[in-house]
Design an enzyme around this catalytic site. Structure first.
Site, PDB file in Angstrom:
ATOM      1  N   LYS A  11     105.797  -0.112  87.443  1.00  0.00           N
ATOM      2  CA  LYS A  11     107.068  -0.113  86.616  1.00  0.00           C
ATOM      3  C   LYS A  11     108.077  -1.231  87.538  1.00  0.00           C
ATOM      4  O   LYS A  11     107.647  -1.983  88.523  1.00  0.00           O
ATOM      5  CB  LYS A  11     108.057   1.241  87.200  1.00  0.00           C
ATOM      6  CG  LYS A  11     107.406   2.294  86.461  1.00  0.00           C
ATOM      7  CD  LYS A  11     108.035   3.597  86.961  1.00  0.00           C
ATOM      8  CE  LYS A  11     107.449   5.038  86.213  1.00  0.00           C
ATOM      9  NZ  LYS A  11     108.232   6.125  86.467  1.00  0.00           N
ATOM     10  N   TYR A  51     108.734   6.941  75.871  1.00  0.00           N
ATOM     11  CA  TYR A  51     109.443   8.370  76.651  1.00  0.00           C
ATOM     12  C   TYR A  51     110.051   9.317  75.678  1.00  0.00           C
ATOM     13  O   TYR A  51     111.114  10.047  75.886  1.00  0.00           O
ATOM     14  CB  TYR A  51     110.362   7.600  77.678  1.00  0.00           C
ATOM     15  CG  TYR A  51     109.711   6.907  78.950  1.00  0.00           C
ATOM     16  CD1 TYR A  51     109.052   7.903  79.821  1.00  0.00           C
ATOM     17  CD2 TYR A  51     109.725   5.749  79.217  1.00  0.00           C
ATOM     18  CE1 TYR A  51     108.350   7.185  80.759  1.00  0.00           C
ATOM     19  CE2 TYR A  51     109.017   5.110  80.088  1.00  0.00           C
ATOM     20  CZ  TYR A  51     108.358   5.984  81.131  1.00  0.00           C
ATOM     21  OH  TYR A  51     107.840   5.418  81.938  1.00  0.00           O
ATOM     22  N   ASN A 114     110.019   5.209  91.170  1.00  0.00           N
ATOM     23  CA  ASN A 114     108.774   5.710  91.723  1.00  0.00           C
ATOM     24  C   ASN A 114     107.658   4.732  91.591  1.00  0.00           C
ATOM     25  O   ASN A 114     106.488   5.289  91.689  1.00  0.00           O
ATOM     26  CB  ASN A 114     108.711   7.157  91.280  1.00  0.00           C
ATOM     27  CG  ASN A 114     108.433   7.263  89.880  1.00  0.00           C
ATOM     28  OD1 ASN A 114     108.204   6.441  89.285  1.00  0.00           O
ATOM     29  ND2 ASN A 114     108.317   8.620  89.526  1.00  0.00           N
ATOM     30  N   HIS A 117     103.823   4.918  86.809  1.00  0.00           N
ATOM     31  CA  HIS A 117     103.414   5.998  85.618  1.00  0.00           C
ATOM     32  C   HIS A 117     101.977   6.111  85.627  1.00  0.00           C
ATOM     33  O   HIS A 117     101.226   5.133  85.550  1.00  0.00           O
ATOM     34  CB  HIS A 117     104.200   5.856  84.232  1.00  0.00           C
ATOM     35  CG  HIS A 117     103.545   6.424  83.108  1.00  0.00           C
ATOM     36  ND1 HIS A 117     104.135   7.627  82.959  1.00  0.00           N
ATOM     37  CD2 HIS A 117     102.596   6.261  82.508  1.00  0.00           C
ATOM     38  CE1 HIS A 117     103.323   8.236  81.813  1.00  0.00           C
ATOM     39  NE2 HIS A 117     102.542   7.339  81.404  1.00  0.00           N
ATOM     40  N   GLU A 128      98.866   6.822  74.773  1.00  0.00           N
ATOM     41  CA  GLU A 128      99.440   5.755  75.275  1.00  0.00           C
ATOM     42  C   GLU A 128      98.860   4.315  75.602  1.00  0.00           C
ATOM     43  O   GLU A 128      99.325   3.112  75.523  1.00  0.00           O
ATOM     44  CB  GLU A 128      99.804   6.307  76.920  1.00  0.00           C
ATOM     45  CG  GLU A 128     100.820   7.302  77.077  1.00  0.00           C
ATOM     46  CD  GLU A 128     100.950   8.043  78.379  1.00  0.00           C
ATOM     47  OE1 GLU A 128     101.847   8.935  78.566  1.00  0.00           O
ATOM     48  OE2 GLU A 128     100.297   7.702  79.285  1.00  0.00           O
TER      49      GLU A 128
END
Length: 140
Positions: A11, A51, A114, A117, A128
């Site tokens: 990310k 998302y 965080n 993913h 995905e």
């Protein structure tokens, strides 16, 4: 032995700190192979689609803004029980609860930032992966 593929995103909070190589090292040390990888700037449409399951949640807009705020690295990982293995390697969503040595314990700034993913099932991994990679971009 079940060789699987899973999807990973490094990310924006991690790419802005030049942690791609460090995250990749943790992935590879865990026995997973990176069989496809590219650095992209995720479009708003891509992030909203990716998302979409969270569309009705209060954090959806903030999540989309975050994921489009800078480059990400999308990856296809391969290995034995890759989905479960990568989830173990990532660590808990909240880095405060993540086990020592996991990606999130080492690198995450917060629950929101965080660092990574990972797919939560083999079925979602296939969906995905297909959103960001064509078959000829994945080289096992």
């Amino acid at each position: 032995m079940s060789i699987q593929r899973t999807f990973s995103i490094i990310k924006p909070d991690a790419t802005e700190r030049n942690l791609t190589g460090a995250v990749n090292a943790v992935i590879e040390e865990a026995g997973l192979r990176i069989v496809a990888q590219k650095r992209i700037l995720m479009s708003r449409r891509e992030a909203e689609t990716f998302y979409g399951v969270h569309r009705e949640r209060p954090f959806f807009g903030e999540l989309v803004d975050f994921m489009t705020s800078g480059p990400v690295v999308v990856q296809v990982l391969e290995g034995e029980n890759a989905v479960l293995r990568y989830r173990e390697v990532m660590g808990a969503t909240n880095p405060a609860n993540a086990a020592d040595g996991t990606i999130r314990k080492k690198f995450a700034r917060s629950i929101g930032e965080n660092s990574v993913h990972g797919s939560d099932s083999v079925e979602n991994a296939a969906i995905e992966i297909a959103q960001f990679f064509s078959g000829n971009e994945i080289v096992g």
